[in-house]
Design an enzyme around this catalytic site. Sequence first.
Site, PDB file in Angstrom:
ATOM      1  N   GLY A  37       0.841  -1.199   0.000  1.00 46.99           N
ATOM      2  CA  GLY A  37       0.000   0.000   0.000  1.00 46.99           C
ATOM      3  C   GLY A  37       0.866   1.234   0.000  1.00 46.99           C
ATOM      4  O   GLY A  37       2.065   1.153  -0.256  1.00 46.99           O
ATOM      5  N   SER A  84       3.131  -1.632   9.001  1.00 47.95           N
ATOM      6  CA  SER A  84       3.969  -2.067  10.130  1.00 47.95           C
ATOM      7  C   SER A  84       3.108  -2.507  11.299  1.00 47.95           C
ATOM      8  O   SER A  84       3.458  -3.445  12.029  1.00 47.95           O
ATOM      9  CB  SER A  84       4.914  -0.936  10.558  1.00 47.95           C
ATOM     10  N   GLU A 141       9.302  -3.109   5.476  1.00 47.38           N
ATOM     11  CA  GLU A 141      10.016  -2.201   4.563  1.00 47.38           C
ATOM     12  C   GLU A 141      10.651  -3.008   3.416  1.00 47.38           C
ATOM     13  O   GLU A 141      11.782  -2.757   2.992  1.00 47.38           O
ATOM     14  CB  GLU A 141      11.089  -1.382   5.307  1.00 47.38           C
ATOM     15  N   ALA A 142       9.892  -3.981   2.922  1.00 45.92           N
ATOM     16  CA  ALA A 142      10.422  -4.912   1.917  1.00 45.92           C
ATOM     17  C   ALA A 142      10.699  -4.248   0.580  1.00 45.92           C
ATOM     18  O   ALA A 142      11.398  -4.808  -0.270  1.00 45.92           O
ATOM     19  CB  ALA A 142       9.461  -6.085   1.735  1.00 45.92           C
TER      20      ALA A 142
HETATM   21  N1  LIG Z   1      -3.050   8.808  16.805  1.00 41.91           N
HETATM   22  C1  LIG Z   1      -3.555   7.798  16.088  1.00 41.91           C
HETATM   23  N2  LIG Z   1      -4.727   7.238  16.437  1.00 41.91           N
HETATM   24  C2  LIG Z   1      -5.248   6.203  15.733  1.00 41.91           C
HETATM   25  N3  LIG Z   1      -4.649   5.652  14.675  1.00 41.91           N
HETATM   26  C3  LIG Z   1      -3.483   6.160  14.295  1.00 41.91           C
HETATM   27  C4  LIG Z   1      -2.863   7.257  14.962  1.00 41.91           C
HETATM   28  N4  LIG Z   1      -1.698   7.541  14.347  1.00 41.91           N
HETATM   29  C5  LIG Z   1      -1.613   6.675  13.320  1.00 41.91           C
HETATM   30  N5  LIG Z   1      -2.684   5.846  13.285  1.00 41.91           N
HETATM   31  C6  LIG Z   1      -2.972   4.754  12.348  1.00 41.91           C
HETATM   32  O1  LIG Z   1      -1.774   4.148  12.010  1.00 41.91           O
HETATM   33  C7  LIG Z   1      -1.667   4.021  10.596  1.00 41.91           C
HETATM   34  C8  LIG Z   1      -0.207   4.025  10.225  1.00 41.91           C
HETATM   35  O2  LIG Z   1       0.346   2.835  10.749  1.00 41.91           O
HETATM   36  P1  LIG Z   1       1.793   2.312  10.338  1.00 41.91           P
HETATM   37  O3  LIG Z   1       1.796   0.857  10.660  1.00 41.91           O
HETATM   38  O4  LIG Z   1       2.840   3.151  10.980  1.00 41.91           O
HETATM   39  O5  LIG Z   1       1.764   2.560   8.753  1.00 41.91           O
HETATM   40  P2  LIG Z   1       2.753   2.093   7.599  1.00 41.91           P
HETATM   41  O6  LIG Z   1       3.686   1.057   8.146  1.00 41.91           O
HETATM   42  O7  LIG Z   1       1.860   1.572   6.510  1.00 41.91           O
HETATM   43  O8  LIG Z   1       3.476   3.336   7.149  1.00 41.91           O
HETATM   44  C9  LIG Z   1      -2.476   5.187  10.063  1.00 41.91           C
HETATM   45  O9  LIG Z   1      -3.006   4.956   8.774  1.00 41.91           O
HETATM   46  C10 LIG Z   1      -3.614   5.259  11.073  1.00 41.91           C
HETATM   47  O10 LIG Z   1      -4.633   4.346  10.700  1.00 41.91           O
HETATM   48  C1  LIG Z   2       7.678   7.216  -1.243  1.00 43.48           C
HETATM   49  C2  LIG Z   2       9.049   6.951  -0.748  1.00 43.48           C
HETATM   50  C3  LIG Z   2       9.258   6.588   0.585  1.00 43.48           C
HETATM   51  N1  LIG Z   2      10.515   6.365   1.034  1.00 43.48           N
HETATM   52  C4  LIG Z   2      10.708   5.993   2.445  1.00 43.48           C
HETATM   53  C5  LIG Z   2      10.072   6.900   3.452  1.00 43.48           C
HETATM   54  C6  LIG Z   2       9.876   5.971   4.650  1.00 43.48           C
HETATM   55  O1  LIG Z   2      11.086   5.970   5.401  1.00 43.48           O
HETATM   56  C7  LIG Z   2       9.669   4.606   4.000  1.00 43.48           C
HETATM   57  C8  LIG Z   2       8.232   4.157   3.996  1.00 43.48           C
HETATM   58  O2  LIG Z   2       7.856   3.825   5.305  1.00 43.48           O
HETATM   59  P1  LIG Z   2       6.327   3.602   5.751  1.00 43.48           P
HETATM   60  O3  LIG Z   2       6.466   2.803   7.010  1.00 43.48           O
HETATM   61  O4  LIG Z   2       5.630   2.850   4.657  1.00 43.48           O
HETATM   62  O5  LIG Z   2       5.727   4.946   5.974  1.00 43.48           O
HETATM   63  O6  LIG Z   2      10.111   4.731   2.648  1.00 43.48           O
HETATM   64  C9  LIG Z   2      11.598   6.455   0.174  1.00 43.48           C
HETATM   65  O7  LIG Z   2      12.734   6.209   0.573  1.00 43.48           O
HETATM   66  N2  LIG Z   2      11.403   6.815  -1.124  1.00 43.48           N
HETATM   67  C10 LIG Z   2      10.176   7.069  -1.618  1.00 43.48           C
HETATM   68  O8  LIG Z   2      10.056   7.394  -2.820  1.00 43.48           O
END
Ligand SMILES: Nc1ncnc2c1ncn2[C@@H]1O[C@H](COP(=O)(O)OP(=O)(O)O)[C@@H](O)[C@H]1O
Ligand SMILES: Cc1cn([C@H]2C[C@H](O)[C@@H](COP(=O)(O)O)O2)c(=O)[nH]c1=O
Length: 223
Positions: free
Chosen positions: A9, A16, A87-88
Site C-alpha cells: 500500500g 507495520s 520495509e520490503a
Molecule cells: N493517533 C492515532 N490514532 C489512531 N490511529 C493512528 C494514529 N496515528 C496513526 N494511526 C494509524 O496508524 C496508521 C499508520 O500505521 P503504520 O503501521 O505506521 O503505517 P505504515 O507502516 O503503513 O506506514 C495510520 O493509517 C492510522 O490508521
Molecule cells: C515514497 C518513498 C518513501 N521512502 C521511504 C520513506 C519511509 O522511510 C519509507 C516508507 O515507510 P512507511 O512505514 O511505509 O511509511 O520509505 C523512500 O525512501 N522513497 C520514496 O520514494
Amino acid sequence: MAELAFFSGTMDCGKSTLALQMHHNHDARGRDGVLFTRNDRAGAARLSSRLGLSVDAHEVGDTTDFWAEVVARRTHGRAVDYLICDEAQFYTAAQVDQLAAVVDELDVDVFAFGITTDFRTRLFPGSARLVELADRIEVLQVRALCWCGARATHNARTVDGVMVVEGEQVVVGDVEADADTVGYEVLCRRHHRHRLTSVSARAASPSPQTLGVLPDDVPAARA
Ligand SMILES: Nc1ncnc2c1ncn2[C@@H]1O[C@H](COP(=O)(O)OP(=O)(O)O)[C@@H](O)[C@H]1O
Ligand SMILES: Cc1cn([C@H]2C[C@H](O)[C@@H](COP(=O)(O)O)O2)c(=O)[nH]c1=O
C-alpha cells in the site's frame, strides 16, 4: 503449505502495525518467527508502528541472505516457522528470490510488508520482485486518504514543503515531517499527477469564507 504474501500500500496505511499484529498472533500460538526490516524511521534494527509499538528486529543489508539466515537458525536447533519482512520495498530483487526459495524449499511462511511505488510512481526493486513472485498480494483494508477524501494510492515527496519528482529513490522520512525537511504525503493518483498536495491545494483555493461560497461549491476535490 507455506506461502509468500505481500501486504502492500502507500505510506501510513498500517503495514507495520499489521506486521506486528501478525507476529503477535502467530507467536501467541507457539509459532517461531524472525522479524526483519530495513531503514525503519525509528532507527536500525527496529520495527515501528505509528500506533506507538516498536520492537527489535534484524536489520537487512545488501549482503543479507535470507536462505542462510534460516538455515543457520535451524542448524542451531531453532524452529523457524515464519518471517516478518517489513520495509520490503528496500530489499534487493535477489533477496526476494531468496524469500521465495525459503517458502518453497524450507516450508517457512514469509509475510512481507512494503510500499509499492516511490515518489515518482515507479516500483521499488523489492516490491517489483514481490509482485512478480508472491502467492498473494493484499491491499490493506484501512484506507489512507488523500486530502480530497479519495483513496490515497500514491506517495508524494516534498522538499521545503514543495512536491518534487526528481531525486534519490531512497530517503527515509515521515508523512508528518517539518516543512523545511524532506517529507511525504499520500495522494490520489489525480492529485499526484497534478502535483497538488494539501498545502498547494490550500494555497490555490482560498477558503469558502473568503470566497463567500457554499462548501459544495469548492472545486478543490475536482482539480
Ligand atoms: N493517533 C492515532 N490514532 C489512531 N490511529 C493512528 C494514529 N496515528 C496513526 N494511526 C494509524 O496508524 C496508521 C499508520 O500505521 P503504520 O503501521 O505506521 O503505517 P505504515 O507502516 O503503513 O506506514 C495510520 O493509517 C492510522 O490508521
Ligand atoms: C515514497 C518513498 C518513501 N521512502 C521511504 C520513506 C519511509 O522511510 C519509507 C516508507 O515507510 P512507511 O512505514 O511505509 O511509511 O520509505 C523512500 O525512501 N522513497 C520514496 O520514494
